[in-house]
Design an enzyme around this catalytic site. Sequence first.
Site, mmCIF file in Angstrom:
data_model
loop_
_atom_site.group_PDB
_atom_site.id
_atom_site.type_symbol
_atom_site.label_atom_id
_atom_site.label_comp_id
_atom_site.label_asym_id
_atom_site.label_seq_id
_atom_site.Cartn_x
_atom_site.Cartn_y
_atom_site.Cartn_z
ATOM 1 N N THR A 131 -0.576 19.887 -21.789
ATOM 2 C CA THR A 131 0.811 20.209 -21.435
ATOM 3 C C THR A 131 1.799 19.364 -22.248
ATOM 4 N N VAL A 161 0.578 3.110 -20.354
ATOM 5 C CA VAL A 161 -0.791 2.561 -20.321
ATOM 6 C C VAL A 161 -1.798 3.710 -20.218
ATOM 7 N N LYS A 186 14.585 -0.416 -13.642
ATOM 8 C CA LYS A 186 14.040 -1.517 -14.450
ATOM 9 C C LYS A 186 15.159 -2.224 -15.217
ATOM 10 N N LEU A 237 0.831 -1.215 0.000
ATOM 11 C CA LEU A 237 0.000 0.000 0.000
ATOM 12 C C LEU A 237 0.859 1.257 0.000
ATOM 13 N N THR A 258 9.765 -2.101 -18.748
ATOM 14 C CA THR A 258 9.259 -0.916 -19.430
ATOM 15 C C THR A 258 9.974 -0.698 -20.752
ATOM 16 N N SER A 318 15.788 7.919 -16.542
ATOM 17 C CA SER A 318 15.427 8.426 -15.211
ATOM 18 C C SER A 318 15.909 7.371 -14.226
ATOM 19 N N TYR A 358 14.127 5.942 -12.140
ATOM 20 C CA TYR A 358 13.110 4.878 -12.183
ATOM 21 C C TYR A 358 13.395 3.916 -13.337
ATOM 22 N N HIS A 359 13.531 4.476 -14.559
ATOM 23 C CA HIS A 359 13.732 3.594 -15.711
ATOM 24 C C HIS A 359 15.014 2.766 -15.535
ATOM 25 N N ASN A 393 -3.820 9.956 -20.354
ATOM 26 C CA ASN A 393 -4.813 10.149 -19.281
ATOM 27 C C ASN A 393 -4.775 11.589 -18.773
ATOM 28 N N GLU A 401 15.414 14.484 -22.404
ATOM 29 C CA GLU A 401 15.002 13.438 -23.353
ATOM 30 C C GLU A 401 15.013 14.037 -24.758
HETATM 31 P P1 NAD Z 1 1.008 1.752 -9.299
HETATM 32 O O1 NAD Z 1 1.875 2.704 -8.550
HETATM 33 O O2 NAD Z 1 -0.390 2.109 -9.560
HETATM 34 O O3 NAD Z 1 1.034 0.314 -8.565
HETATM 35 C C1 NAD Z 1 2.183 -0.260 -8.018
HETATM 36 C C2 NAD Z 1 1.744 -1.029 -6.770
HETATM 37 O O4 NAD Z 1 2.889 -1.688 -6.205
HETATM 38 C C3 NAD Z 1 1.192 -0.113 -5.687
HETATM 39 O O5 NAD Z 1 -0.057 -0.576 -5.233
HETATM 40 C C4 NAD Z 1 2.245 -0.143 -4.591
HETATM 41 O O6 NAD Z 1 1.701 0.029 -3.300
HETATM 42 C C5 NAD Z 1 2.888 -1.502 -4.804
HETATM 43 N N1 NAD Z 1 4.274 -1.585 -4.329
HETATM 44 C C6 NAD Z 1 5.314 -0.763 -4.622
HETATM 45 N N2 NAD Z 1 6.422 -1.151 -3.986
HETATM 46 C C7 NAD Z 1 6.101 -2.255 -3.262
HETATM 47 C C8 NAD Z 1 6.814 -3.106 -2.378
HETATM 48 N N3 NAD Z 1 8.106 -2.890 -2.097
HETATM 49 N N4 NAD Z 1 6.173 -4.150 -1.806
HETATM 50 C C9 NAD Z 1 4.854 -4.388 -2.077
HETATM 51 N N5 NAD Z 1 4.113 -3.601 -2.902
HETATM 52 C C10 NAD Z 1 4.737 -2.545 -3.486
HETATM 53 O O7 NAD Z 1 1.781 1.433 -10.669
HETATM 54 P P2 NAD Z 1 1.186 0.819 -12.026
HETATM 55 O O8 NAD Z 1 0.922 1.926 -12.948
HETATM 56 O O9 NAD Z 1 0.146 -0.162 -11.732
HETATM 57 O O10 NAD Z 1 2.483 0.052 -12.555
HETATM 58 C C11 NAD Z 1 2.671 -1.310 -12.214
HETATM 59 C C12 NAD Z 1 3.942 -1.828 -12.858
HETATM 60 O O11 NAD Z 1 3.848 -1.700 -14.268
HETATM 61 C C13 NAD Z 1 5.195 -1.085 -12.421
HETATM 62 O O12 NAD Z 1 6.239 -2.010 -12.252
HETATM 63 C C14 NAD Z 1 5.496 -0.187 -13.595
HETATM 64 O O13 NAD Z 1 6.866 0.050 -13.697
HETATM 65 C C15 NAD Z 1 4.967 -1.000 -14.766
HETATM 66 N N6 NAD Z 1 4.538 -0.139 -15.880
HETATM 67 C C16 NAD Z 1 3.497 0.754 -15.724
HETATM 68 C C17 NAD Z 1 3.111 1.550 -16.804
HETATM 69 C C18 NAD Z 1 2.010 2.561 -16.701
HETATM 70 O O14 NAD Z 1 1.794 3.311 -17.675
HETATM 71 N N7 NAD Z 1 1.273 2.635 -15.601
HETATM 72 C C19 NAD Z 1 3.780 1.413 -18.029
HETATM 73 C C20 NAD Z 1 4.834 0.507 -18.145
HETATM 74 C C21 NAD Z 1 5.199 -0.276 -17.065
HETATM 75 N N1 USQ Z 2 4.722 14.122 -21.476
HETATM 76 C C1 USQ Z 2 4.292 15.344 -21.953
HETATM 77 N N2 USQ Z 2 3.328 15.993 -21.245
HETATM 78 C C2 USQ Z 2 2.775 15.489 -20.106
HETATM 79 C C3 USQ Z 2 3.217 14.232 -19.630
HETATM 80 C C4 USQ Z 2 4.197 13.580 -20.334
HETATM 81 O O1 USQ Z 2 4.761 15.829 -22.985
HETATM 82 O O2 USQ Z 2 1.917 16.162 -19.519
HETATM 83 C C5 USQ Z 2 5.744 13.370 -22.232
HETATM 84 C C6 USQ Z 2 6.991 13.013 -21.438
HETATM 85 O O3 USQ Z 2 7.957 14.024 -21.484
HETATM 86 C C7 USQ Z 2 7.444 11.734 -22.117
HETATM 87 C C8 USQ Z 2 6.143 11.113 -22.610
HETATM 88 O O4 USQ Z 2 5.154 12.131 -22.583
HETATM 89 O O5 USQ Z 2 8.221 12.023 -23.231
HETATM 90 C C9 USQ Z 2 5.663 9.943 -21.745
HETATM 91 O O6 USQ Z 2 5.614 10.389 -20.402
HETATM 92 P P1 USQ Z 2 4.616 9.727 -19.338
HETATM 93 O O7 USQ Z 2 4.666 10.553 -18.100
HETATM 94 O O8 USQ Z 2 3.314 9.481 -19.972
HETATM 95 O O9 USQ Z 2 5.280 8.299 -19.138
HETATM 96 P P2 USQ Z 2 6.685 7.880 -18.521
HETATM 97 O O10 USQ Z 2 7.266 8.879 -17.618
HETATM 98 O O11 USQ Z 2 7.537 7.391 -19.644
HETATM 99 O O12 USQ Z 2 6.276 6.658 -17.596
HETATM 100 C C10 USQ Z 2 5.105 5.864 -17.820
HETATM 101 C C11 USQ Z 2 4.870 5.085 -16.532
HETATM 102 C C12 USQ Z 2 6.059 4.169 -16.271
HETATM 103 C C13 USQ Z 2 6.319 3.306 -17.497
HETATM 104 C C14 USQ Z 2 6.479 4.146 -18.750
HETATM 105 C C15 USQ Z 2 6.515 3.313 -20.020
HETATM 106 O O13 USQ Z 2 4.696 5.977 -15.438
HETATM 107 O O14 USQ Z 2 5.789 3.356 -15.142
HETATM 108 O O15 USQ Z 2 7.487 2.554 -17.302
HETATM 109 O O16 USQ Z 2 5.312 4.993 -18.890
HETATM 110 S S1 USQ Z 2 7.660 3.944 -21.191
HETATM 111 O O17 USQ Z 2 7.360 5.342 -21.432
HETATM 112 O O18 USQ Z 2 7.527 3.157 -22.386
HETATM 113 O O19 USQ Z 2 8.966 3.815 -20.588
#
Ligand code: NAD
Ligand code: USQ
Length: 481
Positions: A339, A297, A271, A119, A230, A265, A267-268, A326, A414
């Site tokens: 934006t 997504v 991964k 959570l 990712t 980043s 974060y990336h 979104n 980027e």
């Molecule tokens: P989210 O933040 O909505 O969900 C992640 C969940 O993992 C949360 O409920 C959080 O509480 C839980 N969590 C985090 N660290 C934890 C830990 N140490 N132990 C137990 N639970 C933990 O994120 P999401 O958008 O659902 O993304 C899920 C996965 O998909 C992530 O690994 C993300 O990198 C990957 N991903 C998401 C997107 C996207 O656009 N949302 C795109 C590409 C990849």
């Molecule tokens: N962007 C804009 N305006 C906005 C938001 C984002 O121009 O208001 C741009 C960003 O600069 C970036 C692109 O849109 O170039 C995507 O950004 P994002 O915030 O939609 O997504 P990102 O930061 O890449 O991360 C999201 C998820 C992450 C996942 C990743 C997949 O949060 O968990 O790993 O998408 S990917 O992009 O393929 O790496």
Amino acid sequence: MAHLLSSSCAVNLPPAIKTYFRPRNKHTTSCLSSFASRTPPIFTSCRRTLQEPNFVYATATPISKELEHIPKSGSSTNSNGPISKPKRVMVIGGDGFCGWATSLHLSNKNYEVAVVDSLVRRLFDHQLGVDSLTPISSIQNRIRRWKALTGKTMQLYIGDICDFEFLSEAFKSFEPDVVVHFGEQRSAPYSMIDRSRAVFTQHNNVIGTLNVLFAIKEFSEECHLVKLGTMGEYGTPNIDIEEGYLTITHNGRTDTLPYPKQASSFYHLSKVHDSHNIAFTCKAWGIRATDLNQGVVYGVRTDETTLHEELCNRFDYDGVFGTALNRFCVQAAVGHPLTVYGKGGQTRGYLDIRDTVQCVELAIANPAKPGEFRVFNQFTEQFSVNDLAGLVTKAGKKLGLEVQTISVPNPRVEAEEHYYNAKHTKLIELGLKPHLLSDSLLDSLLNVAIQFKDRVDHSQIMPNISWKKIGVKPRAAPVQL
Ligand code: NAD
Ligand code: USQ
């Protein structure tokens, strides 16, 4: 980082949920205290104090008493005799955006599902003062409502997978055939706020995944790991992006090697480290794993989440957790200019949340072989940010919205104009039927945004985390009160 935080989101225990508590001593800490020592500082007014020793370490049993006798393997019968054993799928991060939708989908398809989640994502929201556009129920209520509607149960383990003792208990108790691992800190901006969030992100993600690998080796060697990676691991190279591997001829010799990674980043980068650790353990220990390099997504609804308001999924629109499409839909709904960061030529792979759940199901149904490290690029279409802004503007007009776009100075480092051509055939070959971005989906997303527009906090829309200004000191800046 033990000095950084003295807070927790107290987990309220509905009477039907059995939990177990662990006494605190210098070796054992609770899930929440483990976050207390790992999560970065809070700058909002919602600071709370940990109440020791009565906080929840984990829920280790099914959500309600009547579920306590669920058999470990499917022993039910139908008119044709015993049905085959349903797979037991542990969904780590099952309370999150992708994880909740996937847990419901798999449960609906008769997999036995256990949600594992700390959570912590709900805690980040509290810390930053952000909230989902859609109201979301507690995980306990979500699971109860699902059972009431369908008769299907899910087990719930609340805890931090960085705590190996907790994870071991969950593995021993549930005995998963498959682990789907979504449980990471997934926001690139969050990881770029300050040093402590960068460290938290890499620790949480890399150590969490490492623990999952050790748990599989120790308790469940046959278990298939389906890990969410990712597309951002690859960056934006000036050549086609392959699915995981690239065949190279160099000085007359040829080899197939992991595709080069250029994440942008902290974060990336976490991964990338995960992928290397998983690949290594597949080779060294014979673990079977699928790395799903998912694109961005969009969407919020799936067949299951629409069944009841308590099953509703989260919808992030803020500058830290909100993702491009979104965010644009919410901006259009509230009359905020879209934006676009910088020139807007940033191109990425995108997919509908309904395809996320489908892809995970396909990966489970077609498992990797022992020792195999499989990589699938999980997206269905490519768009630039300008393309998305154009599509939302057009769809908004049809609904009578006047949609403007502004170019915001790019807070990230980027490429803003670049080549991008990423392969994504492996999931299609396994049977993925994509939900492509259509006018009707945009229409429905905009309508969700309009329905909840009174919940939008306008101060959370503009980005305020700069890749270049990241510093050592904890930053208060992201919290706008
Ligand atoms: P989210 O933040 O909505 O969900 C992640 C969940 O993992 C949360 O409920 C959080 O509480 C839980 N969590 C985090 N660290 C934890 C830990 N140490 N132990 C137990 N639970 C933990 O994120 P999401 O958008 O659902 O993304 C899920 C996965 O998909 C992530 O690994 C993300 O990198 C990957 N991903 C998401 C997107 C996207 O656009 N949302 C795109 C590409 C990849
Ligand atoms: N962007 C804009 N305006 C906005 C938001 C984002 O121009 O208001 C741009 C960003 O600069 C970036 C692109 O849109 O170039 C995507 O950004 P994002 O915030 O939609 O997504 P990102 O930061 O890449 O991360 C999201 C998820 C992450 C996942 C990743 C997949 O949060 O968990 O790993 O998408 S990917 O992009 O393929 O790496």
